[in-house]
Write an enzyme that holds these catalytic residues in place. Structure first.
Site, PDB file in Angstrom:
ATOM      1  N   HIS A  61     -27.457  21.484  -1.428  1.00 32.08           N
ATOM      2  CA  HIS A  61     -27.781  21.823  -3.023  1.00 32.08           C
ATOM      3  C   HIS A  61     -26.763  22.940  -3.020  1.00 32.08           C
ATOM      4  CE1 HIS A  61     -29.852  22.519  -6.599  1.00 32.08           C
ATOM      5  NE2 HIS A  61     -29.832  23.721  -6.351  1.00 32.08           N
TER       6      HIS A  61
ATOM      7  N   CYS B 275      -1.752   1.559  -3.088  1.00 35.06           N
ATOM      8  CA  CYS B 275      -2.593   2.684  -2.925  1.00 35.06           C
ATOM      9  C   CYS B 275      -1.885   4.068  -2.883  1.00 35.06           C
ATOM     10  CB  CYS B 275      -3.171   2.663  -1.531  1.00 35.06           C
ATOM     11  SG  CYS B 275      -3.445   0.865  -0.817  1.00 35.06           S
TER      12      CYS B 275
ATOM     13  N   GLU C  25     -26.468  15.182  -3.942  1.00 34.29           N
ATOM     14  CA  GLU C  25     -27.769  15.303  -3.524  1.00 34.29           C
ATOM     15  C   GLU C  25     -28.848  14.344  -4.453  1.00 34.29           C
ATOM     16  OE1 GLU C  25     -29.987  18.794  -4.694  1.00 34.29           O
ATOM     17  OE2 GLU C  25     -28.061  19.365  -5.787  1.00 34.29           O
TER      18      GLU C  25
ATOM     19  N   GLU D 108      -7.242   2.069 -13.445  1.00 34.07           N
ATOM     20  CA  GLU D 108      -6.577   3.041 -12.939  1.00 34.07           C
ATOM     21  C   GLU D 108      -5.378   3.394 -13.681  1.00 34.07           C
ATOM     22  OE1 GLU D 108      -8.129   2.401  -8.092  1.00 34.07           O
ATOM     23  OE2 GLU D 108      -6.198   1.773  -8.653  1.00 34.07           O
TER      24      GLU D 108
ATOM     25  N   CYS E  30       0.828  -1.414  -0.166  1.00 31.11           N
ATOM     26  CA  CYS E  30       0.158   0.239   0.017  1.00 31.11           C
ATOM     27  C   CYS E  30       0.677   1.339   0.036  1.00 31.11           C
ATOM     28  CB  CYS E  30      -0.946   0.062   1.326  1.00 31.11           C
ATOM     29  SG  CYS E  30      -1.846   1.494   1.359  1.00 31.11           S
TER      30      CYS E  30
ATOM     31  N   TYR F 197      -9.489  -3.314 -11.213  1.00 31.41           N
ATOM     32  CA  TYR F 197      -9.373  -1.923 -10.888  1.00 31.41           C
ATOM     33  C   TYR F 197      -8.036  -1.437 -10.929  1.00 31.41           C
ATOM     34  CZ  TYR F 197      -7.185  -2.807  -6.083  1.00 31.41           C
ATOM     35  OH  TYR F 197      -6.108  -3.157  -5.246  1.00 31.41           O
TER      36      TYR F 197
ATOM     37  N   LYS G 108      -0.048   5.165  -5.976  1.00 34.54           N
ATOM     38  CA  LYS G 108      -0.871   5.417  -7.118  1.00 34.54           C
ATOM     39  C   LYS G 108      -1.647   6.675  -6.999  1.00 34.54           C
ATOM     40  CE  LYS G 108      -4.821   3.591  -6.297  1.00 34.54           C
ATOM     41  NZ  LYS G 108      -5.839   2.579  -6.015  1.00 34.54           N
TER      42      LYS G 108
HETATM   43  C1  LIG Z   1      -1.049  -0.801  -7.488  1.00 35.34           C
HETATM   44  C2  LIG Z   1      -1.754  -1.024  -6.372  1.00 35.34           C
HETATM   45  C3  LIG Z   1      -2.968  -0.200  -5.988  1.00 35.34           C
HETATM   46  C4  LIG Z   1      -3.845  -0.483  -4.910  1.00 35.34           C
HETATM   47  N1  LIG Z   1      -4.584   0.493  -4.342  1.00 35.34           N
HETATM   48  C5  LIG Z   1      -5.185   0.395  -3.491  1.00 35.34           C
HETATM   49  C6  LIG Z   1      -6.191   1.118  -2.995  1.00 35.34           C
HETATM   50  O1  LIG Z   1      -6.422   2.169  -3.720  1.00 35.34           O
HETATM   51  N2  LIG Z   1      -7.058   0.877  -1.818  1.00 35.34           N
HETATM   52  C7  LIG Z   1      -6.850  -0.331  -0.985  1.00 35.34           C
HETATM   53  O2  LIG Z   1      -7.364  -0.194  -0.231  1.00 35.34           O
HETATM   54  N3  LIG Z   1      -5.902  -1.165  -1.532  1.00 35.34           N
HETATM   55  C8  LIG Z   1      -5.369  -1.043  -2.867  1.00 35.34           C
HETATM   56  N4  LIG Z   1      -4.268  -1.796  -2.944  1.00 35.34           N
HETATM   57  C9  LIG Z   1      -4.242  -3.332  -2.151  1.00 35.34           C
HETATM   58  C10 LIG Z   1      -3.392  -3.104  -1.047  1.00 35.34           C
HETATM   59  O3  LIG Z   1      -2.205  -2.515  -1.408  1.00 35.34           O
HETATM   60  C11 LIG Z   1      -3.273  -4.453  -0.327  1.00 35.34           C
HETATM   61  O4  LIG Z   1      -4.563  -5.047  -0.093  1.00 35.34           O
HETATM   62  C12 LIG Z   1      -2.555  -4.293   1.048  1.00 35.34           C
HETATM   63  O5  LIG Z   1      -1.177  -3.838   1.016  1.00 35.34           O
HETATM   64  C13 LIG Z   1      -2.323  -5.692   1.678  1.00 35.34           C
HETATM   65  O6  LIG Z   1      -1.665  -5.631   2.702  1.00 35.34           O
HETATM   66  P1  LIG Z   1      -0.978  -6.810   3.526  1.00 35.34           P
HETATM   67  O7  LIG Z   1      -0.639  -6.716   4.866  1.00 35.34           O
HETATM   68  O8  LIG Z   1      -1.751  -7.955   3.110  1.00 35.34           O
HETATM   69  O9  LIG Z   1       0.297  -7.144   2.465  1.00 35.34           O
HETATM   70  P2  LIG Z   1       1.168  -5.983   1.994  1.00 35.34           P
HETATM   71  O10 LIG Z   1       1.053  -4.653   2.286  1.00 35.34           O
HETATM   72  O11 LIG Z   1       1.648  -6.261   0.632  1.00 35.34           O
HETATM   73  O12 LIG Z   1       2.564  -6.405   2.799  1.00 35.34           O
HETATM   74  C14 LIG Z   1       3.473  -7.574   2.809  1.00 35.34           C
HETATM   75  C15 LIG Z   1       4.851  -7.347   3.044  1.00 35.34           C
HETATM   76  O13 LIG Z   1       5.256  -8.639   3.188  1.00 35.34           O
HETATM   77  C16 LIG Z   1       6.844  -8.444   2.816  1.00 35.34           C
HETATM   78  N5  LIG Z   1       7.372 -10.158   2.532  1.00 35.34           N
HETATM   79  C17 LIG Z   1       6.621 -10.782   1.754  1.00 35.34           C
HETATM   80  N6  LIG Z   1       7.346 -11.968   1.909  1.00 35.34           N
HETATM   81  C18 LIG Z   1       8.253 -11.888   3.002  1.00 35.34           C
HETATM   82  C19 LIG Z   1       9.196 -12.730   3.748  1.00 35.34           C
HETATM   83  N7  LIG Z   1       9.092 -14.012   3.123  1.00 35.34           N
HETATM   84  N8  LIG Z   1       9.567 -12.442   4.490  1.00 35.34           N
HETATM   85  C20 LIG Z   1       9.745 -11.081   4.740  1.00 35.34           C
HETATM   86  N9  LIG Z   1       8.967 -10.123   4.365  1.00 35.34           N
HETATM   87  C21 LIG Z   1       8.191 -10.626   3.150  1.00 35.34           C
HETATM   88  C22 LIG Z   1       6.661  -7.677   1.532  1.00 35.34           C
HETATM   89  O14 LIG Z   1       7.972  -7.203   1.129  1.00 35.34           O
HETATM   90  C23 LIG Z   1       5.715  -6.499   1.974  1.00 35.34           C
HETATM   91  O15 LIG Z   1       6.191  -5.605   2.361  1.00 35.34           O
HETATM   92  C24 LIG Z   1      -3.419  -1.690  -4.148  1.00 35.34           C
HETATM   93  C25 LIG Z   1      -2.544  -2.747  -4.465  1.00 35.34           C
HETATM   94  C26 LIG Z   1      -1.679  -2.389  -5.737  1.00 35.34           C
HETATM   95  C27 LIG Z   1      -0.839  -3.465  -6.042  1.00 35.34           C
END
Ligand SMILES: Cc1cc2nc3c(=O)[nH]c(=O)nc-3n(C[C@H](O)[C@H](O)[C@H](O)COP(=O)(O)OP(=O)(O)OC[C@H]3O[C@@H](n4cnc5c(N)ncnc54)[C@H](O)[C@@H]3O)c2cc1C
Length: 460
Positions: free
Chosen positions: A437, A48, A442, A183, A43, A179, A51
Site C-alpha cells: 500500500h 516489440c 493491491e 498500440e 522483434c 494489439y 515499438k
Molecule cells: C509491430 C509489432 C510489434 C510486436 N510487439 C510484440 C511485443 O510487444 N511482444 C511480443 O512478444 N511480440 C511482439 N511482436 C511479435 C514478435 O515480433 C514475433 O512473435 C517474433 O518476432 C517471432 O519470432 P520468429 O523467430 O518466429 O520470427 P521473426 O522474428 O520474424 O524472424 C524471422 C526472420 O526470418 C527472416 N526470413 C524470412 N524468410 C527468410 C528466408 N527465406 N531466408 C532467410 N531469412 C528469412 C526474416 O527476415 C526475419 O529476420 C510484435 C510484432 C510486430 C510486427
C-alpha cells in the site's frame, strides 16, 4: 553424416532461429543460419523493441500534462519525430550487432542471404550455392497482410514502414483491431497525431476478455482517439498531399497517412515447401507437433511461421526446446497454455489465462471478481482515467484461472501474476497475500466481493 555440410541449417535469424542456433551449437552441432534482412528478426528490428521505444516516447505527453497538478510548471513541450527515429535506429543497430556477436561467439555460421529448400536436406541460397543439412529449422516469421485488394491499397503503410516515416503524420487512419493496431493508434495519439482507428468487428482486441475490450475502447476514446467499429476502409484516394479514406459506410476521412494492421501471415511462400508436401494447417502456418517437428521428419519449424502463439518469448521458448530435444537429449514439449501477454496501449493491458467467456464454457462454476477505480496518481493530475481489474476463479477448486488488468504497468504486473497463476494459486492465496500500500496492484489481493457467480445455483 559425411554427405552433410552442417548438422543444422536454420532459415531466419529472428527470435526463434537465433535461440535455436545458439543452443544447438552449444550442444556441439555444426550450425549455419541464413538471414535475408537483418539479424534479430521482427522483434528487434521492426516489432516489440522499436515499438516499445515509441510507446515510451508517446507517454511523455501525459507526464508533462499530469505534472501541473503536482505543482510543476513545464514549458510548452515540443516533440521532434526525426530525433526519436534516429535514436531508435541507433539502438536497433546496437542490438543487431549484439545478436550477430552472439552467433559468432557460439560458432554459428551466418549467411546474409535468402534461403529456400530444394529438397528435404538441401538448402539453396540466393547466390545459387547449396548447403546439405541433416536437420533444417524453419523460423521465417510472419509478414503484414493487407487483406482484400481495395482501390488505393498501394498508399497504405504497415507497421514495417511506420517505424521509418520521415515525419509524424498530423492525421492518421489506422485500420485493424488487434494489439498492433491499438498500440500504434495510442502511440500516434500520444505523440500528437489526430487518430482514427477503423475496425470491421464489433469491438477492438478480439479474443480478449469483453470487459477489457470495452474498458480500453472507452479509455482510448477519452484520449481523443476516434474508434470506429463495424466498418472497413473501402478505398484510399490520393488528393494532393493528403488521402481521402473512404469507409464501407460511405464516410470519408481526410488523413496524411493510412496504416493497415489487420493481421500477419506466416512466411511460407517461396520456401519450396509444396514440393516436399509439407503439411500447412488451416491458419496458414507450418503444421508441427509438440516438439515443433513438421510432417517432413528432419524439418522443424518454430515461431510465427507455425502460427501458434505469435509472441517473441514463445518463439524463443520453442527454439530452445527444439535444440534441447534434437541436440541436448532432453525431449522438451512447449506448453502454450497460460501465456501472459500485454498490450502496450495507453492505458496498458496485461492478461493471463481464461477470459470470462472461456471460463464459463469450460468450468462448471465460475466466480467473477472485478473492480474499476481511479488510480491515485490521477487524483492530483486531474486526468480522467480509470483502471480495471478482473479475476476469474474456478468455483470448485478456488484456483485463479484468469487475470485481466487495464491500467498503469499492467504488462509488468501480469508477468509476476503469471507465476502465481501457473503455480495454481487460489483466490484464498491471493487474499492471504498482504497488500502493498498504496499501489494499484493491491486491488488484486483486496477484491472480496464477487461481481458474479455462474453455475453456482446448478451446483448447490
Ligand atoms: C509491430 C509489432 C510489434 C510486436 N510487439 C510484440 C511485443 O510487444 N511482444 C511480443 O512478444 N511480440 C511482439 N511482436 C511479435 C514478435 O515480433 C514475433 O512473435 C517474433 O518476432 C517471432 O519470432 P520468429 O523467430 O518466429 O520470427 P521473426 O522474428 O520474424 O524472424 C524471422 C526472420 O526470418 C527472416 N526470413 C524470412 N524468410 C527468410 C528466408 N527465406 N531466408 C532467410 N531469412 C528469412 C526474416 O527476415 C526475419 O529476420 C510484435 C510484432 C510486430 C510486427
Amino acid at each position: 553424416m559425411a554427405d552433410h555440410d552442417v548438422d543444422l541449417f536454420v532459415i531466419g535469424a529472428g527470435s526463434g532461429g537465433v535461440r535455436a542456433a545458439r543452443i544447438a551449437s552449444s550442444y556441439g552441432a555444426r550450425v549455419m543460419i541464413a538471414e535475408e534482412y537483418r539479424v534479430g528478426g521482427t522483434c528487434v528490428i521492426r516489432g516489440c523493441v522499436p515499438k516499445k521505444l515509441l510507446v515510451y516516447a508517446s507517454r511523455f505527453s501525459d507526464d508533462f500534462e499530469d505534472a501541473a497538478g503536482y505543482g510543476w510548471t513545464v514549458a510548452e513541450p515540443e516533440f521532434h519525430w526525426p530525433t526519436l527515429i534516429a535514436n531508435k535506429d541507433r539502438e536497433i543497430a546496437r542490438l543487431e550487432a549484439a545478436y550477430t556477436g552472439t552467433l559468432e561467439r557460439f560458432g554459428v555460421a551466418l549467411v546474409k542471404s535468402r534461403a529456400a529448400l530444394e529438397d528435404a536436406h538441401t538448402v539453396r541460397l540466393a547466390t545459387g550455392a547449396r548447403v546439405r543439412a541433416e536437420t533444417i529449422l524453419i523460423s521465417t516469421g510472419a509478414w503484414p497482410h493487407l487483406g482484400p485488394k481495395i482501390p488505393g491499397i498501394e498508399h497504405a503503410i504497415t507497421s514495417n514502414e511506420a517505424f521509418h516515416l520521415a515525419q509524424l503524420p498530423k492525421r492518421i487512419v489506422v485500420q485493424g483491431g488487434g494489439y498492433i493496431a491499438v498500440e500504434f493508434a495510442c502511440i500516434f495519439a500520444g505523440l500528437g497525431s489526430d487518430v482514427t482507428l477503423v475496425y470491421r468487428g464489433e469491438n477492438i482486441l478480439r479474443g480478449f476478455d469483453d470487459d477489457v475490450r470495452e474498458h480500453l475502447r472507452n479509455e482510448m476514446r477519452g484520449r481523443g482517439i476516434t474508434v470506429t467499429c463495424g466498418h472497413t476502409v473501402a478505398a484510399i484516394e490520393k488528393s494532393g498531399d493528403e488521402f481521402k479514406v473512404r469507409l464501407s459506410d460511405s464516410g470519408v476521412i481526410a488523413a496524411d497517412k493510412v496504416m493497415f494492421a489487420i493481421g500477419r501471415r506466416p512466411n511460407v511462400m517461396g520456401l519450396g515447401l509444396e514440393s516436399l508436401q509439407m503439411k500447412i494447417h488451416g491458419h496458414g502456418g507450418i503444421d508441427v507437433d509438440e516438439y515443433s517437428r513438421s510432417s517432413v521428419p528432419n524439418i522443424y519449424a518454430v515461431g510465427d511461421v507455425t502460427n501458434r502463439v505469435n509472441l517473441t518469448p514463445v518463439a524463443i521458448r520453442e527454439g530452445h526446446a527444439f535444440a534441447d530435444t534434437v541436440y541436448g537429449g532432453k525431449p522438451t514439449p512447449v506448453d502454450h497454455t497460460n501465456v501472459p501477454t500485454a498490450v502496450f496501449s495507453e492505458p496498458e493491458v496485461g492478461v493471463i489465462g481464461l477470459t470470462e467467456q472461456q471460463a464459463r464454457e469450460r468450468l462448471s462454476i465460475v466466480d467473477v471478481y472485478k473492480t474499476s477505480f481511479r488510480p491515485m496518481k490521477a487524483t492530483l493530475s486531474g486526468r480522467n482515467t480509470r483502471s480495471f481489474m478482473k479475476l476469474l476463479v474456478d468455483g470448485v477448486t478456488d484456483r485463479v484461472v484468469g487475470c485481466h488488468i487495464v491500467g498503469p504497468d499492467a504488462g509488468e504486473l501480469i508477468q509476476i501474476i503469471g507465476v502465481a497463476v501457473r503455480m495454481g494459486a487460489t483466490k484464498a492465496d491471493f487474499d492471504a497475500t498482504m497488500a502493498v500500500h498504496p499501489t494499484v496492484a493491491e486491488e488484486l489481493v483486496t477484491m472480496r466481493e464477487k461481481a458474479m457467480s455462474y453455475g453456482r445455483a446448478v451446483a448447490e
